[in-house]
Design a protein around this motif. Structure first.
Motif, mmCIF file in Angstrom:
data_model
loop_
_atom_site.group_PDB
_atom_site.id
_atom_site.type_symbol
_atom_site.label_atom_id
_atom_site.label_comp_id
_atom_site.label_asym_id
_atom_site.label_seq_id
_atom_site.Cartn_x
_atom_site.Cartn_y
_atom_site.Cartn_z
ATOM 1 N N LEU A 145 51.256 4.619 13.215
ATOM 2 C CA LEU A 145 52.250 2.736 13.581
ATOM 3 C C LEU A 145 53.533 3.642 14.529
ATOM 4 O O LEU A 145 53.638 2.970 15.508
ATOM 5 C CB LEU A 145 52.959 2.431 12.708
ATOM 6 N N LEU A 146 54.400 4.466 14.008
ATOM 7 C CA LEU A 146 55.673 5.508 14.712
ATOM 8 C C LEU A 146 54.603 5.596 16.290
ATOM 9 O O LEU A 146 55.719 6.003 17.184
ATOM 10 C CB LEU A 146 55.780 6.258 13.559
ATOM 11 N N THR A 147 54.276 6.143 15.909
ATOM 12 C CA THR A 147 53.728 7.346 18.063
ATOM 13 C C THR A 147 52.977 5.491 18.301
ATOM 14 O O THR A 147 53.517 5.571 19.283
ATOM 15 C CB THR A 147 52.091 7.279 17.448
ATOM 16 N N ALA A 148 53.502 4.182 17.627
ATOM 17 C CA ALA A 148 52.494 3.551 19.124
ATOM 18 C C ALA A 148 53.274 2.167 19.362
ATOM 19 O O ALA A 148 53.790 1.082 20.017
ATOM 20 C CB ALA A 148 52.235 2.078 17.943
ATOM 21 N N VAL A 149 54.610 3.436 18.821
ATOM 22 C CA VAL A 149 56.515 2.231 19.293
ATOM 23 C C VAL A 149 56.772 2.640 20.521
ATOM 24 O O VAL A 149 56.632 1.576 21.377
ATOM 25 C CB VAL A 149 57.029 2.976 18.243
ATOM 26 N N ASN A 150 56.114 3.777 21.274
ATOM 27 C CA ASN A 150 55.891 3.586 22.408
ATOM 28 C C ASN A 150 55.726 2.834 23.098
ATOM 29 O O ASN A 150 56.214 3.172 24.300
ATOM 30 C CB ASN A 150 55.895 5.831 22.832
ATOM 31 N N PRO A 151 53.646 2.889 23.169
ATOM 32 C CA PRO A 151 53.408 2.217 23.607
ATOM 33 C C PRO A 151 54.029 0.408 23.953
ATOM 34 O O PRO A 151 53.182 -0.139 25.014
ATOM 35 C CB PRO A 151 51.872 2.678 24.111
ATOM 36 N N LEU A 152 53.907 0.790 22.922
ATOM 37 C CA LEU A 152 54.798 -1.065 22.981
ATOM 38 C C LEU A 152 55.961 -1.269 23.599
ATOM 39 O O LEU A 152 55.507 -2.353 24.029
ATOM 40 C CB LEU A 152 54.629 -1.125 21.333
ATOM 41 N N SER A 153 56.737 -0.406 23.846
ATOM 42 C CA SER A 153 57.838 -1.108 24.214
ATOM 43 C C SER A 153 57.536 -0.524 25.995
ATOM 44 O O SER A 153 58.203 -1.727 26.370
ATOM 45 C CB SER A 153 58.612 0.438 23.637
ATOM 46 N N TYR A 154 56.325 -0.146 26.321
ATOM 47 C CA TYR A 154 56.072 -0.217 27.759
ATOM 48 C C TYR A 154 55.446 -1.139 27.638
ATOM 49 O O TYR A 154 55.915 -1.668 29.020
ATOM 50 C CB TYR A 154 55.219 1.471 27.848
ATOM 51 N N ALA A 155 54.489 -1.910 27.063
ATOM 52 C CA ALA A 155 53.791 -2.921 27.328
ATOM 53 C C ALA A 155 55.052 -4.289 27.520
ATOM 54 O O ALA A 155 54.738 -4.777 28.654
ATOM 55 C CB ALA A 155 53.208 -3.260 25.751
ATOM 56 N N LYS A 156 56.264 -4.353 26.217
ATOM 57 C CA LYS A 156 57.263 -5.016 27.269
ATOM 58 C C LYS A 156 57.759 -5.143 28.352
ATOM 59 O O LYS A 156 57.999 -5.490 28.718
ATOM 60 C CB LYS A 156 58.302 -4.890 25.691
ATOM 61 N N TYR A 157 58.168 -4.091 29.529
ATOM 62 C CA TYR A 157 59.060 -3.416 30.178
ATOM 63 C C TYR A 157 58.089 -3.860 30.917
ATOM 64 O O TYR A 157 58.174 -4.903 32.300
ATOM 65 C CB TYR A 157 58.395 -2.079 29.751
ATOM 66 N N ASN A 158 56.525 -4.256 30.578
ATOM 67 C CA ASN A 158 55.631 -4.526 31.734
ATOM 68 C C ASN A 158 55.289 -6.132 31.732
ATOM 69 O O ASN A 158 55.379 -6.458 32.708
ATOM 70 C CB ASN A 158 53.731 -4.399 31.716
ATOM 71 N N TRP A 159 55.098 -6.381 29.907
ATOM 72 C CA TRP A 159 55.347 -7.750 30.275
ATOM 73 C C TRP A 159 56.567 -8.722 31.499
ATOM 74 O O TRP A 159 57.012 -9.376 32.146
ATOM 75 C CB TRP A 159 55.870 -8.189 29.163
ATOM 76 N N SER A 160 58.058 -7.574 30.879
ATOM 77 C CA SER A 160 58.815 -8.289 31.728
ATOM 78 C C SER A 160 59.267 -7.658 33.283
ATOM 79 O O SER A 160 59.856 -8.668 34.135
ATOM 80 C CB SER A 160 60.249 -8.225 30.876
ATOM 81 N N ARG A 161 58.240 -7.727 33.437
ATOM 82 C CA ARG A 161 58.361 -7.193 35.202
ATOM 83 C C ARG A 161 56.826 -7.419 36.013
ATOM 84 O O ARG A 161 56.623 -7.082 36.879
ATOM 85 C CB ARG A 161 57.978 -5.662 35.387
ATOM 86 N N LYS A 162 55.934 -9.002 35.374
ATOM 87 C CA LYS A 162 55.186 -9.929 35.234
ATOM 88 C C LYS A 162 54.238 -8.999 35.884
ATOM 89 O O LYS A 162 53.581 -9.466 36.260
ATOM 90 C CB LYS A 162 56.082 -10.807 36.807
ATOM 91 N N ASN A 163 53.726 -8.132 34.912
ATOM 92 C CA ASN A 163 52.653 -7.269 35.095
ATOM 93 C C ASN A 163 51.707 -7.596 33.839
ATOM 94 O O ASN A 163 51.652 -6.482 32.737
ATOM 95 C CB ASN A 163 52.762 -6.046 35.002
ATOM 96 N N LYS A 164 51.419 -8.932 33.661
ATOM 97 C CA LYS A 164 50.494 -9.349 32.075
ATOM 98 C C LYS A 164 49.869 -8.248 32.149
ATOM 99 O O LYS A 164 49.655 -8.359 30.628
ATOM 100 C CB LYS A 164 50.312 -10.903 31.679
ATOM 101 N N LEU A 165 48.620 -8.544 32.631
ATOM 102 C CA LEU A 165 47.352 -7.651 32.876
ATOM 103 C C LEU A 165 48.131 -5.932 32.048
ATOM 104 O O LEU A 165 47.116 -5.879 31.866
ATOM 105 C CB LEU A 165 46.673 -7.607 33.775
ATOM 106 N N GLY A 166 48.343 -5.635 32.859
ATOM 107 C CA GLY A 166 48.923 -4.668 31.903
ATOM 108 C C GLY A 166 49.337 -3.923 30.585
ATOM 109 O O GLY A 166 49.185 -2.941 29.755
#
Length: 56
Positions: A10-31
């Protein structure tokens, strides 16, 4: 011991999830959805295999 391993997963999944949040805020919902699915697979598959190994 297996719960510690799952916690580390779960700790290692934090980094990809923060990148997903970044993608979502940049309107890259599919990514963002793709990164979330990859992070979930990286946590769920080893966890399930760990518990199934205990049963066998």
């Amino acid at each position: 011991m297996k719960y510690l391993f799952i916690f580390l997963l779960l700790l290692t999944a934090v980094n990809p999830l923060s990148y997903a949040k970044y993608n979502w805020s940049r309107k890259n919902k599919l990514g963002a959805i793709g990164v979330i699915l990859l992070a979930l697979a990286a946590v769920i598959i080893p966890s399930v295999l760990l518990f199934l190994r205990e049963l066998g």
